[in-house]
Design a protein around this motif. Structure first.
Motif, PDB file in Angstrom:
ATOM      1  N   GLU B 567       0.874  -1.177   0.000  1.00 47.72           N
ATOM      2  CA  GLU B 567       0.000   0.000   0.000  1.00 47.72           C
ATOM      3  C   GLU B 567       0.898   1.211   0.000  1.00 47.72           C
ATOM      4  N   VAL B 568       0.652   2.149  -0.888  1.00 51.43           N
ATOM      5  CA  VAL B 568       1.503   3.339  -0.915  1.00 51.43           C
ATOM      6  C   VAL B 568       0.660   4.595  -0.802  1.00 51.43           C
ATOM      7  N   THR B 569       1.317   5.639  -0.343  1.00 46.72           N
ATOM      8  CA  THR B 569       0.674   6.932  -0.184  1.00 46.72           C
ATOM      9  C   THR B 569      -0.041   7.333  -1.464  1.00 46.72           C
ATOM     10  N   GLY B 570      -1.249   7.788  -1.322  1.00 46.60           N
ATOM     11  CA  GLY B 570      -1.938   8.373  -2.466  1.00 46.60           C
ATOM     12  C   GLY B 570      -2.547   7.360  -3.396  1.00 46.60           C
ATOM     13  N   SER B 571      -2.372   6.092  -3.115  1.00 48.72           N
ATOM     14  CA  SER B 571      -2.938   5.084  -3.989  1.00 48.72           C
ATOM     15  C   SER B 571      -4.098   4.424  -3.258  1.00 48.72           C
ATOM     16  N   VAL B 572      -5.225   4.359  -3.907  1.00 51.69           N
ATOM     17  CA  VAL B 572      -6.396   3.829  -3.228  1.00 51.69           C
ATOM     18  C   VAL B 572      -6.321   2.309  -3.115  1.00 51.69           C
ATOM     19  N   SER B 573      -5.862   1.693  -4.175  1.00 48.55           N
ATOM     20  CA  SER B 573      -5.781   0.233  -4.097  1.00 48.55           C
ATOM     21  C   SER B 573      -4.325  -0.201  -4.023  1.00 48.55           C
ATOM     22  N   SER B 574      -4.106  -1.285  -3.324  1.00 50.99           N
ATOM     23  CA  SER B 574      -2.751  -1.770  -3.112  1.00 50.99           C
ATOM     24  C   SER B 574      -2.227  -2.454  -4.368  1.00 50.99           C
ATOM     25  N   TYR B 575      -0.914  -2.606  -4.404  1.00 49.16           N
ATOM     26  CA  TYR B 575      -0.269  -3.362  -5.475  1.00 49.16           C
ATOM     27  C   TYR B 575      -0.119  -4.797  -4.988  1.00 49.16           C
ATOM     28  N   ARG B 576      -0.562  -5.732  -5.779  1.00 49.52           N
ATOM     29  CA  ARG B 576      -0.559  -7.111  -5.317  1.00 49.52           C
ATOM     30  C   ARG B 576       0.114  -8.051  -6.308  1.00 49.52           C
ATOM     31  N   PHE B 577       0.885  -8.930  -5.737  1.00 48.69           N
ATOM     32  CA  PHE B 577       1.555  -9.946  -6.544  1.00 48.69           C
ATOM     33  C   PHE B 577       1.282 -11.314  -5.927  1.00 48.69           C
ATOM     34  N   LEU B 578       1.135 -12.268  -6.772  1.00 49.72           N
ATOM     35  CA  LEU B 578       0.974 -13.644  -6.321  1.00 49.72           C
ATOM     36  C   LEU B 578       1.872 -14.512  -7.183  1.00 49.72           C
ATOM     37  N   SER B 579       2.662 -15.352  -6.541  1.00 54.18           N
ATOM     38  CA  SER B 579       3.507 -16.211  -7.361  1.00 54.18           C
ATOM     39  C   SER B 579       3.546 -17.626  -6.809  1.00 54.18           C
ATOM     40  N   LEU B 580       3.680 -18.544  -7.738  1.00 53.63           N
ATOM     41  CA  LEU B 580       3.809 -19.955  -7.428  1.00 53.63           C
ATOM     42  C   LEU B 580       5.209 -20.337  -7.881  1.00 53.63           C
ATOM     43  N   ASN B 581       5.970 -20.878  -6.964  1.00 54.50           N
ATOM     44  CA  ASN B 581       7.385 -21.025  -7.240  1.00 54.50           C
ATOM     45  C   ASN B 581       7.884 -22.434  -6.986  1.00 54.50           C
ATOM     46  N   ALA B 582       8.860 -22.804  -7.744  1.00 53.18           N
ATOM     47  CA  ALA B 582       9.532 -24.081  -7.508  1.00 53.18           C
ATOM     48  C   ALA B 582      11.011 -23.916  -7.794  1.00 53.18           C
ATOM     49  N   GLN B 583      11.810 -24.519  -6.931  1.00 56.54           N
ATOM     50  CA  GLN B 583      13.260 -24.448  -7.104  1.00 56.54           C
ATOM     51  C   GLN B 583      13.800 -25.860  -6.938  1.00 56.54           C
ATOM     52  N   ALA B 584      14.794 -26.224  -7.693  1.00 56.43           N
ATOM     53  CA  ALA B 584      15.408 -27.531  -7.485  1.00 56.43           C
ATOM     54  C   ALA B 584      16.892 -27.419  -7.739  1.00 56.43           C
ATOM     55  N   ASN B 585      17.635 -28.102  -6.884  1.00 56.96           N
ATOM     56  CA  ASN B 585      19.085 -28.098  -7.013  1.00 56.96           C
ATOM     57  C   ASN B 585      19.520 -29.553  -6.940  1.00 56.96           C
ATOM     58  N   TYR B 586      20.257 -29.970  -7.916  1.00 54.99           N
ATOM     59  CA  TYR B 586      20.702 -31.360  -7.933  1.00 54.99           C
ATOM     60  C   TYR B 586      22.210 -31.387  -8.108  1.00 54.99           C
ATOM     61  N   ILE B 587      22.853 -32.154  -7.238  1.00 58.69           N
ATOM     62  CA  ILE B 587      24.311 -32.248  -7.313  1.00 58.69           C
ATOM     63  C   ILE B 587      24.704 -33.713  -7.396  1.00 58.69           C
TER      64      ILE B 587
END
Lengths: 592, 1065
Positions: B567-587
């Motif tokens: 939420e920022v000053t002067g902005s009526v609606s908030s900025y929204r992000f949604l993410s679905l994430n996957a990470q894999a490390n194989y050694i």
């Protein structure tokens, strides 16, 4: 094997996590109340849609100094803008149509007209689905919707007509185009004149007329809240003018419109609405009366002559100073030419010169002098004496007293209206009087008046009819009578029928053209008239004459500016970027 | 008296005894033992203590120690730098030996990666790392300023140095986009998106810069500009560690140009009048008086003392040095169950204004003053065998005091544009305020402004061990809430000031001066308070992790959901992000590393159908040094890295909901007899669903090596980035649509470059030294921005590097928040000064018709005065216009940055210095630099202007002039006009290459044996400095090369000097 199973399980688990969460958190991205309205919100709010529609009115062109402080008439033989770098003087008048100075006329009209048309298209497509406001009755709601749609049709016709005059037929867009859509494909070809004007603009106006607000006592424009709204007579009047244009030499072949059809359109207006309009005349002197024709508004002063106008709101010194003589603290601006001055008759109705050409102007000899008709009493050194009162009402000339603050106009070199080194001083020896409210000058530049810019006056209906009838029947008594109505109102004493030099159709035609020019000078008529008469090369290509006044008062004619007008300039070039984007054909001669 | 003191002493002793009672009552004796390494060699200098006790012992040369008051079963902790710490139960039978494993492989240490840690040697992306301890050695009040010298691949630009409002822009691997609002890197603090600007160095464990898209793609549409990833310190189990730092220093105005003294000013003004064809302004007699005043330093006693002045308004406005004080206390420790880390910092930064002026009002001071309090606590709790929780709290309070007059007005009207010939005081003692500029005393004493900024950071994390389901499985969840508030309080007042006709030659007696009031006193008004800024961020992150070793195979994978709401000053609606994430490390086999990550991210700003984007990255590493055929004791590391990824950038400043049309109030129209205007409403801009995020597709290849324990180490990286989706106005949208359309994500640009690190370090007994050099290079090119093809190739934007074409006002006179400009210009190319009147065309046509004459600038309408610039006519049309502007400048952000870091240590002494080179860089000098038309004042640079000494074109000083011929009121339009843009030429746009001595530190650590007696583990005293000296060959002396005009419109640039002591126990 076991490992693979575990991997598979983990992979499955992760996939499950990902896919289920997308649904789980889906609402997270749905918007909260925002300070930005969506299209749906705007077009479900009656008040906003009304504002959206009324904004279209502000697109009606206001003629005062429209082209970087130049008037459109300063691109004609009627005058010259005094500022050396101003608008038309450095663009159109030199044949340099691409100059920045002229871009307000060249490209902004294109952009603005399409912007207004998009608004009309949007209203037409959406207003039926805008819910009724709570404070409206069902009947009002239906009535208002009908009016707004009709007004949208009217404006669509009006702005397409504005573009037609400048660019010829342009692609007809009847939808609010979606920028995502294929913008170009449907609009790469240009319709013919007949398709564009006769088959589209005229029916648009007829549709508009049918649905527009009526013009009778209950919607009396002069003192009601509806004043300045578009009404039925406006659509009819505009249609009659367009029909006249279509019957005119430049367009008749393409349009197939005959003089008879034009007459029908004009008579149609007179029959249906003529009773509401009359030539306006109020005031003590001839000049007063005439000034009031264009300074008095329909709403404050019940001006019965104005049919279509741009309501300019309140004008104070700041909005008129651009066209006020430098001696009065103004910037000169729109300065009438000697060419215009020469077109005014004498007050007794006779012509000061012996011969007029088909542009309505006197025939000039090689040195820029017309042949004087001695019988009229006109002399070069007393050229402003006993002229048609419209001259004094439109033009400020040497020695004339106007306003009550400063002395008479003095354009002698070094004097108040032509001081040394003032780049704004008049190039022609004249300044503009028409449309300048003298009360502000008298009042030390304090105060304000309401000022409108006339687009169509009842006088035009009369002169249109005279022109049409002359083409059909020649100089009949009715033609003379129509002309006399306008001339007598101006204060001319003689009758046209008594003029021995106006007994042929050709002579009468030139005379009507001259009459039209002086009646509607500085009302953005001349430039389109000379084009529809096919005489723009003579009218707009000839030099602009002015005068020098010597210290002893001697008047000497001079060339104020040599003009360039090539046949291709009958139409403006379509803005280059637009041609590039849409691949439509540019106008003849403008393909570079 | 004596008895009271005695009693207090007894009380203290009793209290102390009581505290120690637990130990004292038990059976204790001295523990004698040895500490050896895993090879059996003695370890000297190791710290030995009982767990949770402050008393310590140090081992001697043969590794033996004696620790008193130990009882059987006490856990004895042993730690030593270079070894892993250990804990051994006390054995009092004399057989006590603690074995420390040698910690000699730097590359098995864990380092931060997004949402986790990995061993350094398994890192496959392009990264640079700096520790908080290193950053603390740079006495900067804004952390980022230390990055250029420490983090390879990061460039910074200090927009503002104003205490409390300082702002520094950061760029990772240069400039990738034409959209200036889409250039900032992402800042992630403890895995949460946060504001970095005001973090101090003490609680920072490390900062890792993720430079390649494969590393940043996990941040989805936030990561394309690279990521600054900060990890804060956490407690480690063991004894309580306390670290106390006190620093005292000052900030010094550096490289600060000033206007000329009064004698030089009158001479310059007369000469400029002469060059403008006007009569002189000052008589010879007046000039002589000024000469006596300035050169002879004569003190007038007669009436002349009220007539002739040589006021240094810079001295009235500024002080040379402003105080800088910093205190920090860190406490950390804990047990297996609970660990804690606490850091508390205090910073005081003073303003550079003259305190005589700032104290003009009685009772309050209007100098800038920043008091900053920073608190951070990180707590880790092991709830049970399956659940751990962490609670991180951070807070910052800034109290900023400043004068009500803006810095711009103070500096510009209070110093740069005030005449040195005017007095500070009127003869009657009242304040003088003239007609040109303002008396800075009045400006600075006009009112008071206070801002209080309160920031709060909180994070709660839960981690569950799900090994019960399958070994290695875990679940985690994080919620964090940050809030930022700024309250402002303003109070105004004014002073009496007067003008008098000091330059009236007819005055012979003090009484004859005429006074005119310039301003009237008013008392300090009541404060007007307002909430200036309020933002808050809410982050959520939860998912599953899986980490397991299967012999040769090692797997580390995660899948999680992240949300971010701002939420920022002067902005009526908030900025929204949604993410679905996957990470894999194989050694595999400890030498083949494969890393993949994927983020599917959405932003509420985009149309539903468009708002999801897929971002992904893969990277691979090959540890050649682990291969049997290459393995050697001397080869500590040899690793090849390759990565490719796609990351996005959604912060484009194009506004909210660009996919939908924007509506706004428009022109209305008047209706009715009463002419009431009905509002208009219009579609301001049609929506464009293709207005989305930018994407970076970056390839990176790198090699890391370390030979013989850092005797020769380094790394080299090369990258190629294709930035797509840059927002541009589509040229294909015709006007007949009837509305302007939101920009579209369409443009493309390419950036390429790389980094190089070379280092060498060696220790010979007591003496050791290290030398390291870091280089970064990047270059960009616009590929496509849908522009209409220009008439000349050099005018097209595509095919050339990214430029902002910023004017002087945009880069120096506007605020940071509305700015973020780079410069980069198309310029007129200077050929020579117009020097021969016979070659000067009298009209444009003349110039066209007679090519043997000079090509002249159209702005001159043909005629051009001597001593103005003759520019190259690129297109050969005989006139100089915008078609002759060549795109051959760089931007203010250099293409090449190099650092050289040299240091040595000997016994307890250490010293180091960092030099930085900024190359391939251009800056814009305003024509106001040598001579300002606003008040017709000059700096010493005016002597390099054409015509300063004479107007003979053959004079060497004129032929070689640096600046064109000055004119009264301004320079000539043909070469220096701001409004028409003729000043975009290479007279004013110069190479901004410079070399800087960025950082120096000398320190001395007290011998451990000595501090151990005080139960301390270390005492170090040091002095360090930041931004010490700059050398810019192409720029005027005394001007700041980073921001050459900063003396004129901005808070001056500062260098910092600092003395400190650090005590740990």
């Amino acid at each position: 094997m076991k490992k693979i199973l575990i991997y598979a399980l983990v992979a499955l688990g992760m996939t499950f996590t990902l896919s289920s969460c997308e649904g789980l958190f889906g609402n997270f991205l749905d918007k909260e109340p925002s300070n930005q309205l969506t299209e749906e919100q705007v077009f479900s709010n009656w008040a906003l849609v009304e504002y959206y529609h009324f904004n279209t009115y502000s697109f009606i062109p206001n003629g005062f100094g429209r082209i970087r402080n130049s008037w459109l008439d300063s691109a004609t033989d009627l005058g010259e803008n005094s500022s050396a770098t101003g608008g038309t003087r450095q663009s159109f008048n030199l044949g340099n149509y691409y100059a920045t100075a002229g871009s307000a006329e060249l490209t902004e009209v294109w952009d603005n007209a399409f912007e207004a048309i998009r608004k009309c298209n949007t209203i037409l497509a959406r207003i039926d689905n805008v819910p009724k406001a709570a404070d409206l009755t069902e009947a009002q709601y239906e009535q208002y919707k009908g009016w707004y749609k009709a007004e949208a049709h009217y404006f669509r016709a009006f702005f397409y007509w504005q573009m037609f005059l400048r660019y010829g037929p342009v692609p007809i867009i009847k939808d609010a185009l979606d920028p995502e859509g294929e913008l170009i494909s449907g609009y790469t070809t240009r319709p013919s004149v007949k398709e564009f004007v006769v088959n589209f603009i005229i029916p648009e106006l007829e549709t508009a007329e049918a649905g527009l607000m009526p013009f009778n006592s209950s919607y009396e424009r002069r003192q009601s809240t509806y004043t300045s709204r578009i009404t039925k007579p406006m659509a009819s009047a505009l249609k009659s003018r367009i029909m006249l244009y279509m019957a005119s030499p430049r367009y008749s072949a393409d349009s197939g419109v005959t003089w008879e059809q034009a007459l029908t359109a004009t008579n149609d207006f007179i029959t249906k609405y003529g009773a509401n309009y009359s030539l306006f005349s109020r005031g003590t002197t001839n000049v007063d009366k005439l000034m009031n024709v264009w300074l008095f508004t329909p709403y404050e002063n019940s001006n019965t002559e104005t049919i279509i106008y741009r309501n300019g709101g309140s004008s104070s010194w700041g909005s008129i100073s651009n066209d006020v003589p430098v001696g009065d603290g103004g910037s000169g601006g729109m300065c009438p030419s000697q060419n215009l001055v020469d077109m005014f008759d004498m007050i007794d109705g006779s012509s000061p010169f012996t011969e007029y050409d088909e542009t309505g102007a006197p025939v000039y000899d090689g040195k820029g002098n017309p042949t004087i008709n001695a019988a009229s009493g006109y002399t070069e050194q007393n050229m402003w004496k006993n002229r048609d009162p419209r001259f004094a009402a439109a033009v400020l000339y040497q020695g004339v007293q106007w306003g009550n603050n400063v002395g008479p106009i003095d354009v002698r070199e070094g004097m108040k209206d032509n001081p040394a080194g003032n780049a704004d001083a008049t190039p022609t020896g004249y300044y503009l009087r028409k449309y300048i409210p003298e009360t502000i000058i008298n009042n030390n530049h304090v105060g304000s008046v309401r000022r409108i810019f006339a687009i169509m006056r009842y006088a035009e209906i009369l002169l249109n009819k005279a022109e049409i009838l002359n083409e059909i029947e020649g100089p009949t008594a009715e033609v003379c009578d129509l002309l006399d109505q306008v001339r007598h109102r101006a204060g001319i004493t003689g009758n046209v029928a008594d003029r021995a030099d106006l007994k042929t159709k050709d002579a009468m035609r030139n005379f009507i053209r001259k009459e039209r020019t002086v009646e509607f000078c500085f009302e953005e008529q001349r430039i389109w008239d000379v084009k529809r008469w096919n005489v723009a090369e003579e009218a707009l290509g000839r030099p602009i004459y002015g005068i020098d006044v010597a210290q002893d008062g001697t008047i000497t004619r001079k060339i104020a500016q040599t003009r360039v007008f090539e046949p291709k300039m009958y139409l403006y070039p379509i803005p280059q970027s637009e041609v590039w984007k849409t691949n439509i054909a540019n106008n003849p001669g403008w393909n570079n | 008296m004596n008895t009271i003191a005695n009693k207090i002493f007894k009380a203290v002793v009793a209290f102390g005894l009581a505290l120690c009672a637990g130990t004292a009552l038990a059976q204790t004796q001295n523990l004698v033992g040895r500490v050896v390494d895993s090879n059996g060699n003695p370890v000297s200098g190791a710290v030995v203590n009982i767990a949770e006790k402050s008393q310590i012992a140090l081992t001697n040369e043969d590794g033996s120690f004696t620790l008193p008051k130990v009882k059987t079963g006490d856990q004895i902790q042993v730690m030593c730098e270079g070894y892993f710490s250990t804990e051994v139960p006390a054995a009092l039978d004399g057989s006590f030996v603690a074995v420390l494993d040698i910690d000699d492989d730097l590359y098995v240490h864990e380092t931060a990666v997004p949402f986790g840690y990995t061993k350094k040697k398994y890192v496959t992306g392009a990264t640079s790392v700096v520790t908080g301890d290193e950053l603390a050695r740079h006495p900067v009040s804004i952390l980022q300023n230390a990055f250029t010298a420490t983090l390879n691949g990061v460039e910074t630009y200090e927009w503002s140095s104003e205490p409390g409002w300082s702002e520094t822009a950061m760029f990772i691997r240069g400039i990738h986009t034409i959209n200036r609002y889409a250039r900032a890197p992402l800042v992630i603090i403890d895995d949460v998106e946060r504001d970095l600007s005001f973090l101090d160095a003490f609680p920072i464990e490390s900062i890792t810069v993720l430079k390649d898209a494969a590393s940043t793609s996990i941040y989805g549409m936030r990561g394309a500009n690279g990521v600054i990833m900060v990890k804060t310190k956490r407690g480690v189990p063991g004894r309580t560690n306390v670290s106390f730092t006190q620093e005292v220093g000052f900030q010094h105005m550096m490289d600060h140009m000033e206007t000329q003294n009064s004698w030089n000013t009158v001479l310059t003004r007369n000469q400029v009048k002469y060059l403008s064809g006007q009569s002189p302004m000052y008589t010879d007699e007046q000039i002589e008086m000024y000469r006596r005043l300035v050169v002879d330093k004569e003190e007038f006693t007669d009436i002349n003392k009220y007539k002739y002045f040589n006021t240094s308004w810079f001295d009235e406005l500024y002080r040379e040095n402003a105080p800088l004080i910093r205190t920090n206390l860190q406490v950390s420790g804990g047990s297996d169950r609970t660990r804690y880390y606490v850091s508390f910092s205090y910073l005081k930064q003073g303003g550079v204004w003259n305190n005589d002026s700032a104290n003009y009002n009685e009772g309050y001071n209007t100098n800038h003053n920043l008091n900053r309090f920073n608190l951070r606590t990180n707590i880790d709790i092991k709830v049970n065998d399956f659940l751990t929780a962490t609670l991180d709290l951070g807070g910052r309070v800034d109290d900023i005091r400043q004068c009500q007059t803006s810095v711009f007005n103070l500096v510009t009207f209070g110093a740069v544009e005030v005449l040195p010939m005017t007095p500070v005081w009127c003869p009657d003692g009242s304040m003088y305020d003239g007609t040109v500029g303002d008396n800075p005393k009045r400006l600075i004493s006009r009112g008071l402004e206070k801002n209080r900024r309160r920031n709060l950071y909180t994070t709660v994390t839960l981690k569950g061990d799900l090994s019960a389901i399958t070994p290695g499985l875990s679940a985690f969840g994080t919620i964090s809430f940050d809030s930022y508030l700024t309250f402002q309080r303003r109070q105004t007042n004014n002073q009496d000031s007067f003008y008098y006709d000091y330059d009236n030659a007819n005055v012979t007696d003090v009484s004859q001066f005429t006074y005119r009031r310039a301003s009237t006193y008013s008392a300090l008004s009541n404060p007007s308070a307002n909430l200036r800024d309020y933002n808050f961020n809410l982050n959520f992150n939860a998912g599953l992790g899986y980490q397991r070793d299967f012999g040769e195979h090692y797997v580390d994978a995660k899948a999680y959901v992240r949300t971010y709401k701002q939420e920022v000053t002067g902005s009526v609606s908030s900025y929204r992000f949604l993410s679905l994430n996957a990470q894999a490390n194989y050694i595999y086999g400890g030498k083949y590393i494969l890393n993949a990550n994927f983020s599917r991210m959405a932003h509420d700003n985009y149309a539903v159908a468009q708002r999801w984007g897929n971002f992904w990255g893969v990277s691979a590493g090959w540890l050649l040094s682990e291969e049997p055929w290459l393995k050697s004791d001397k080869l500590d590391l040899l690793k090849l890295r390759l990565s490719y990824g796609k990351a996005g950038q959604s912060s484009t400043n194009s506004g909210r909901y660009q996919f939908q049309s924007t509506y706004a109030t428009g022109t209305g129209y008047a209706f009715g007899y009463s002419q009431s205007t009905i509002s208009g409403y219009l579609e301001q801009r049609a929506g464009n669903p293709l207005n989305i995020w930018e994407t970076s597709s970056m390839f990176n290849g790198g090699l890391d090596w370390d030979i013989d324990n850092r005797a020769f180490y380094g790394s080299i990286d090369a990258f190629h980035d294709l930035r797509g989706g840059m927002l541009v106005a589509r040229s294909t949208i015709p006007g007949l649509i009837g509305v302007s359309v939101a920009n579209e994500s369409y443009g493309k640009a390419v950036t390429f470059g790389g980094e190089l690190v070379l280092g060498h370090q060696k220790q010979f007994g007591d003496f050791g030294y290290n030398i390291e050099t870091q280089w970064t290079f990047n270059r960009n090119k616009i590929v496509d921005i849908d522009e209409t093809e220009p008439d000349y190739e050099w005018l097209s934007k595509a095919g050339h590097s990214i430029r902002d074409y910023s004017d002087v006002a945009a880069i120096y006179e506007s605020g940071y928040s509305s700015n973020y400009q780079l410069g980069g210009w198309n310029v007129y190319k200077f050929v020579q000064w117009a020097s021969d009147e016979s070659k000067i065309a009298t009209s444009q046509q003349d110039a066209i018709d007679h090519p043997e004459k000079y090509p002249y600038n159209t702005a001159s309408a043909g005629h051009q005065p001597l001593g103005t610039a003759v520019f190259q006519d690129l297109n050969g049309d005989r006139q100089i216009d915008s078609n002759d502007m060549a795109p051959d400048t760089f931007t203010m952000i250099p293409e090449i940055v190099g650092n050289l870091n040299v240091g040595f240590n000997w016994k307890g002494f250490d010293a180091r210095a960092i030099f930085t080179a900024y190359l391939n860089r251009s800056v814009f000098l305003s024509p106001a630099l040598p001579f300002s038309g606003w008040s017709n004042l000059a700096t010493h640079e005016v002597v390099y202007a054409w015509g300063y000494y004479n107007d003979n074109p053959a004079d060497e000083r004129n032929i070689n002039a640096k600046y064109p011929r000055p004119a009264w009121g301004s320079f000539q339009d043909v070469d220096s006009n701001r409004s028409t843009g003729t000043y975009f030429n290479d007279v004013w746009i110069k190479s901004g290459n410079y070399f800087s001595l960025r950082n120096v530190e000398v320190g001395y650590s007290l011998p451990k044996r000595l501090v151990a007696k005080l139960n301390m583990t270390g005492v170090r005293v040091y002095a360090n400095a930041y931004n010490i000296k700059n050398w810019a060959p192409q720029l005027p002396a005394d001007c700041d090369p980073e921001k050459p005009m900063s003396y004129c419109w901005w808070y001056p640039k500062l260098s910092s000097f600092n003395f400190g002591i650090n005590i740990t126990f």
